[in-house]
Scaffold this motif. Structure first.
Motif, PDB file in Angstrom:
ATOM      1  N   ALA A  35      -6.657  -3.494   0.422  1.00  0.00           N
ATOM      2  CA  ALA A  35      -7.348  -3.481  -0.876  1.00  0.00           C
ATOM      3  C   ALA A  35      -6.364  -3.220  -2.018  1.00  0.00           C
ATOM      4  CB  ALA A  35      -8.445  -2.421  -0.860  1.00  0.00           C
ATOM      5  N   TRP A  36      -5.415  -2.312  -1.797  1.00  0.00           N
ATOM      6  CA  TRP A  36      -4.413  -2.008  -2.831  1.00  0.00           C
ATOM      7  C   TRP A  36      -3.565  -3.235  -3.149  1.00  0.00           C
ATOM      8  CZ3 TRP A  36       1.047  -0.962  -1.516  1.00  0.00           C
ATOM      9  CH2 TRP A  36       1.819  -0.667  -2.643  1.00  0.00           C
ATOM     10  N   ILE A  37      -3.049  -3.884  -2.123  1.00  0.00           N
ATOM     11  CA  ILE A  37      -2.182  -5.044  -2.341  1.00  0.00           C
ATOM     12  C   ILE A  37      -2.962  -6.201  -2.967  1.00  0.00           C
ATOM     13  CG2 ILE A  37      -0.785  -6.806  -1.175  1.00  0.00           C
ATOM     14  CD1 ILE A  37       0.062  -4.660   0.839  1.00  0.00           C
ATOM     15  N   ALA A  38      -4.192  -6.411  -2.503  1.00  0.00           N
ATOM     16  CA  ALA A  38      -4.999  -7.516  -3.045  1.00  0.00           C
ATOM     17  C   ALA A  38      -5.289  -7.338  -4.526  1.00  0.00           C
ATOM     18  CB  ALA A  38      -6.301  -7.641  -2.247  1.00  0.00           C
ATOM     19  N   ASP A  39      -5.305  -6.091  -4.991  1.00  0.00           N
ATOM     20  CA  ASP A  39      -5.605  -5.810  -6.401  1.00  0.00           C
ATOM     21  C   ASP A  39      -4.368  -5.806  -7.300  1.00  0.00           C
ATOM     22  OD1 ASP A  39      -8.295  -5.622  -5.928  1.00  0.00           O
ATOM     23  OD2 ASP A  39      -8.324  -3.429  -5.779  1.00  0.00           O
ATOM     24  N   LEU A  40      -3.187  -6.079  -6.751  1.00  0.00           N
ATOM     25  CA  LEU A  40      -1.959  -6.006  -7.542  1.00  0.00           C
ATOM     26  C   LEU A  40      -1.732  -7.242  -8.413  1.00  0.00           C
ATOM     27  CD1 LEU A  40       0.546  -4.471  -4.947  1.00  0.00           C
ATOM     28  CD2 LEU A  40      -0.495  -3.323  -6.919  1.00  0.00           C
ATOM     29  N   GLY A  41      -2.455  -8.323  -8.141  1.00  0.00           N
ATOM     30  CA  GLY A  41      -2.276  -9.546  -8.912  1.00  0.00           C
ATOM     31  C   GLY A  41      -1.035 -10.328  -8.531  1.00  0.00           C
ATOM     32  N   ILE A  42      -0.601 -10.206  -7.283  1.00  0.00           N
ATOM     33  CA  ILE A  42       0.597 -10.935  -6.831  1.00  0.00           C
ATOM     34  C   ILE A  42       0.226 -12.163  -6.000  1.00  0.00           C
ATOM     35  CG2 ILE A  42       2.072  -8.883  -6.908  1.00  0.00           C
ATOM     36  CD1 ILE A  42       1.739  -8.672  -3.859  1.00  0.00           C
ATOM     37  N   GLY A  43      -1.056 -12.457  -5.943  1.00  0.00           N
ATOM     38  CA  GLY A  43      -1.495 -13.646  -5.217  1.00  0.00           C
ATOM     39  C   GLY A  43      -1.746 -13.434  -3.745  1.00  0.00           C
ATOM     40  N   ALA A  44      -1.819 -12.181  -3.294  1.00  0.00           N
ATOM     41  CA  ALA A  44      -2.063 -11.903  -1.881  1.00  0.00           C
ATOM     42  C   ALA A  44      -3.526 -12.173  -1.550  1.00  0.00           C
ATOM     43  CB  ALA A  44      -1.706 -10.462  -1.554  1.00  0.00           C
ATOM     44  N   LEU A  45      -3.761 -12.975  -0.520  1.00  0.00           N
ATOM     45  CA  LEU A  45      -5.104 -13.377  -0.128  1.00  0.00           C
ATOM     46  C   LEU A  45      -5.511 -12.655   1.153  1.00  0.00           C
ATOM     47  CD1 LEU A  45      -4.704 -17.237  -0.720  1.00  0.00           C
ATOM     48  CD2 LEU A  45      -5.644 -15.526  -2.297  1.00  0.00           C
ATOM     49  N   ALA A  46      -6.491 -11.758   1.027  1.00  0.00           N
ATOM     50  CA  ALA A  46      -6.977 -11.012   2.188  1.00  0.00           C
ATOM     51  C   ALA A  46      -7.754 -11.946   3.126  1.00  0.00           C
ATOM     52  CB  ALA A  46      -7.850  -9.865   1.716  1.00  0.00           C
ATOM     53  N   PRO A  47      -7.799 -11.602   4.410  1.00  0.00           N
ATOM     54  CA  PRO A  47      -7.242 -10.396   5.032  1.00  0.00           C
ATOM     55  C   PRO A  47      -5.729 -10.485   5.230  1.00  0.00           C
ATOM     56  CG  PRO A  47      -8.264 -11.781   6.700  1.00  0.00           C
ATOM     57  CD  PRO A  47      -8.574 -12.419   5.385  1.00  0.00           C
ATOM     58  N   LEU A  48      -5.083  -9.323   5.229  1.00  0.00           N
ATOM     59  CA  LEU A  48      -3.644  -9.248   5.434  1.00  0.00           C
ATOM     60  C   LEU A  48      -3.346  -8.754   6.841  1.00  0.00           C
ATOM     61  CD1 LEU A  48      -2.625  -7.474   2.089  1.00  0.00           C
ATOM     62  CD2 LEU A  48      -2.859  -9.923   2.529  1.00  0.00           C
ATOM     63  N   THR A  49      -2.222  -9.166   7.364  1.00  0.00           N
ATOM     64  CA  THR A  49      -1.760  -8.641   8.652  1.00  0.00           C
ATOM     65  C   THR A  49      -0.488  -7.840   8.422  1.00  0.00           C
ATOM     66  OG1 THR A  49      -0.480 -10.650   9.142  1.00  0.00           O
ATOM     67  CG2 THR A  49      -2.741 -10.560   9.947  1.00  0.00           C
ATOM     68  N   PHE A  50      -0.312  -6.808   9.237  1.00  0.00           N
ATOM     69  CA  PHE A  50       0.822  -5.900   9.098  1.00  0.00           C
ATOM     70  C   PHE A  50       1.533  -5.804  10.445  1.00  0.00           C
ATOM     71  CE2 PHE A  50      -2.468  -4.695   6.166  1.00  0.00           C
ATOM     72  CZ  PHE A  50      -1.814  -4.417   4.983  1.00  0.00           C
ATOM     73  N   LYS A  51       2.844  -6.040  10.448  1.00  0.00           N
ATOM     74  CA  LYS A  51       3.630  -5.918  11.667  1.00  0.00           C
ATOM     75  C   LYS A  51       4.875  -5.088  11.398  1.00  0.00           C
ATOM     76  CE  LYS A  51       2.203 -10.201  13.954  1.00  0.00           C
ATOM     77  NZ  LYS A  51       2.661 -11.482  14.551  1.00  0.00           N
ATOM     78  N   ARG A  52       5.086  -4.083  12.225  1.00  0.00           N
ATOM     79  CA  ARG A  52       6.301  -3.282  12.128  1.00  0.00           C
ATOM     80  C   ARG A  52       7.488  -4.173  12.460  1.00  0.00           C
ATOM     81  NH1 ARG A  52       7.933   1.995  14.359  1.00  0.00           N
ATOM     82  NH2 ARG A  52      10.084   2.264  13.666  1.00  0.00           N
ATOM     83  N   ILE A  53       8.512  -4.136  11.627  1.00  0.00           N
ATOM     84  CA  ILE A  53       9.698  -4.952  11.852  1.00  0.00           C
ATOM     85  C   ILE A  53      10.938  -4.088  11.768  1.00  0.00           C
ATOM     86  CG2 ILE A  53       8.676  -7.118  11.022  1.00  0.00           C
ATOM     87  CD1 ILE A  53      10.053  -6.633   8.326  1.00  0.00           C
ATOM     88  N   GLY A  54      12.032  -4.617  12.299  1.00  0.00           N
ATOM     89  CA  GLY A  54      13.318  -3.948  12.163  1.00  0.00           C
ATOM     90  C   GLY A  54      13.628  -3.034  13.317  1.00  0.00           C
ATOM     91  N   ASN A  55      14.917  -2.757  13.465  1.00  0.00           N
ATOM     92  CA  ASN A  55      15.390  -1.813  14.473  1.00  0.00           C
ATOM     93  C   ASN A  55      15.577  -0.423  13.893  1.00  0.00           C
ATOM     94  OD1 ASN A  55      15.465  -3.695  16.495  1.00  0.00           O
ATOM     95  ND2 ASN A  55      17.582  -4.290  16.107  1.00  0.00           N
ATOM     96  N   GLY A  56      15.240  -0.264  12.612  1.00  0.00           N
ATOM     97  CA  GLY A  56      15.469   1.007  11.939  1.00  0.00           C
ATOM     98  C   GLY A  56      14.571   2.113  12.457  1.00  0.00           C
ATOM     99  N   GLN A  57      15.056   3.344  12.349  1.00  0.00           N
ATOM    100  CA  GLN A  57      14.321   4.483  12.866  1.00  0.00           C
ATOM    101  C   GLN A  57      14.211   5.576  11.818  1.00  0.00           C
ATOM    102  OE1 GLN A  57      15.618   5.307  17.003  1.00  0.00           O
ATOM    103  NE2 GLN A  57      16.934   3.542  16.697  1.00  0.00           N
ATOM    104  N   SER A  58      14.286   5.204  10.553  1.00  0.00           N
ATOM    105  CA  SER A  58      14.104   6.145   9.468  1.00  0.00           C
ATOM    106  C   SER A  58      12.820   5.755   8.757  1.00  0.00           C
ATOM    107  CB  SER A  58      15.321   6.116   8.547  1.00  0.00           C
ATOM    108  OG  SER A  58      15.197   7.091   7.549  1.00  0.00           O
TER     109      SER A  58
END
Length: 364
Positions: A35-58
């Motif tokens: 909901a936060w991202i969809a309201d930013l006006g950057i053109g994000a079209l819900a629903p959104l998917t989220f995937k953890r990426i990277g080898n970082g551990q911080s």
């Protein structure tokens, strides 16, 4: 994109690079963040998917994708108890915002939220930068030797652009203290060691004393990235040039040679007796540490006399960071990256390499 990467000793499990999903979106309230991202006006079209990426551990990093296939990058601090001032996502957002238009290649900073209705910790949203992140030896082997060399040689040039930022013009002149940087680093990271260590390591205390006795005079103050290495840059698929420097959470004001020393500290060579955790640069084609330093000092005209001190200090600091990662993964296994985490043996190896580097630099 994260401050500590590939701390696992290479094993049988294949590592497929930074774009691979590592976990579900642990640490996110997906409905509220959508909901936060969809309201930013950057053109994000819900629903959104989220995937953890990277080898970082911080800081934890996620790729956000909408129904049209557009992508962004989201970051939040690790889960569990954090040391004071560590993993400051809001500060990282400020730095990336300030660097827009300076000539330093960075992603576009899009939004920051600390709203408790959205998240339990600060969240930063950035543009997704297309390119290559060499965060494993497998990725490195997938490049041609020519592209490996071009990528390596582009890094000291990117570092020179960071150290050339006009601090006042960028609004970063108050980012940190202007007191002598080496003393600040030794004080800060000694404190971090005491708070996060899992055991006593006399060699770390011996190195701390040696570095304290050997502090060189600081002659200038610049922006310092604080964690500059192969896994924290995105490079062009065509010519290897750095197209984005990421993971600014350790950035500060200080001696520019600290970043050069860190680059060398992370840059393993095939002929090293102890390569440490960062093995990608051992693949044929990558330039040597001496070549990296030569490019930087040719580009900037700076004096290399104190580089040995900063190289040794970077390895000492890396061992302390690795110990902190080990502590966080012990305290909360959800912080563990897909490639695992640092072992006691690996940390001891980094400490040994730091001692060898200090000896080679003539520190007494």
């Amino acid at each position: 994109m994260d401050t500590t990467v590939e701390f696992a000793v290479p094993g049988p499990r294949a590592r497929r690079g930074r774009e691979q999903s590592m976990t579900s979106a642990v640490g996110l309230n997906e409905e509220a963040v959508t909901a936060w991202i969809a309201d930013l006006g950057i053109g994000a079209l819900a629903p959104l998917t989220f995937k953890r990426i990277g080898n970082g551990q911080s800081n934890l990093t996620y790729r956000v994708t909408d129904t049209s296939g557009s992508s962004w990058v989201l970051r939040r601090p690790p889960l569990g108890h954090l040391l004071a001032s560590a993993h400051d996502v809001a500060r990282e957002y400020r730095i990336i915002t300030a660097l827009q238009g300076t000539g330093v290649p960075v992603p576009k900073a899009l939004a920051l939220t600390e709203d408790p209705a959205v998240t339990d910790a600060p969240l930063m949203l950035m543009s997704h930068v297309d390119g290559i992140v060499i965060d494993s030896i497998g990725v490195a082997k997938g490049l041609t030797p020519e592209l490996r060399r071009a990528t390596g040689l582009s890094m000291p040039r990117a570092l020179a652009s960071i150290h050339g930022v006009d601090l006042e013009l960028a609004g970063l002149d108050d980012l940190a203290s202007r007191s002598p940087f080496a003393e600040r680093q030794l004080r800060r990271w000694t404190g971090q060691w005491e708070k996060s260590k899992t055991r006593d390591v006399p060699a770390v205390e011996e190195l701390t004393a040696l570095l304290t006795r050997s502090i060189p005079q600081q002659t200038e103050t610049t922006l310092v990235h604080g964690d500059f290495h192969l896994s924290n840059v995105i490079t062009s698929k065509e010519d290897g040039e750095v197209v984005a420097v990421v993971d600014w959470e350790l950035s500060t004001l200080g001696d520019p040679l600290a970043d050069v020393g860190a680059l060398l500290g992370y840059w393993a060579q095939a002929d090293d007796a102890v390569t440490g955790p960062f093995v990608a640069s051992t693949v044929d084609g990558f330039p040597s540490r001496d070549e990296l330093a030569e490019v930087y000092f040719t580009e900037t005209g700076r004096d290399p006399a104190a580089l040995g001190f900063w190289h040794a200090l970077s390895l000492w600091k890396l061992a302390i960071i690795a110990e902190g990662v080990l502590r966080r993964t012990m305290d909360d296994p959800r912080n563990t990256a897909e490639t695992g985490g640092p072992s006691v043996e690996l940390i001891d190896d980094i400490v040994e390499r730091a001692r060898e580097t200090a000896d080679a630099a003539g520190l007494r």
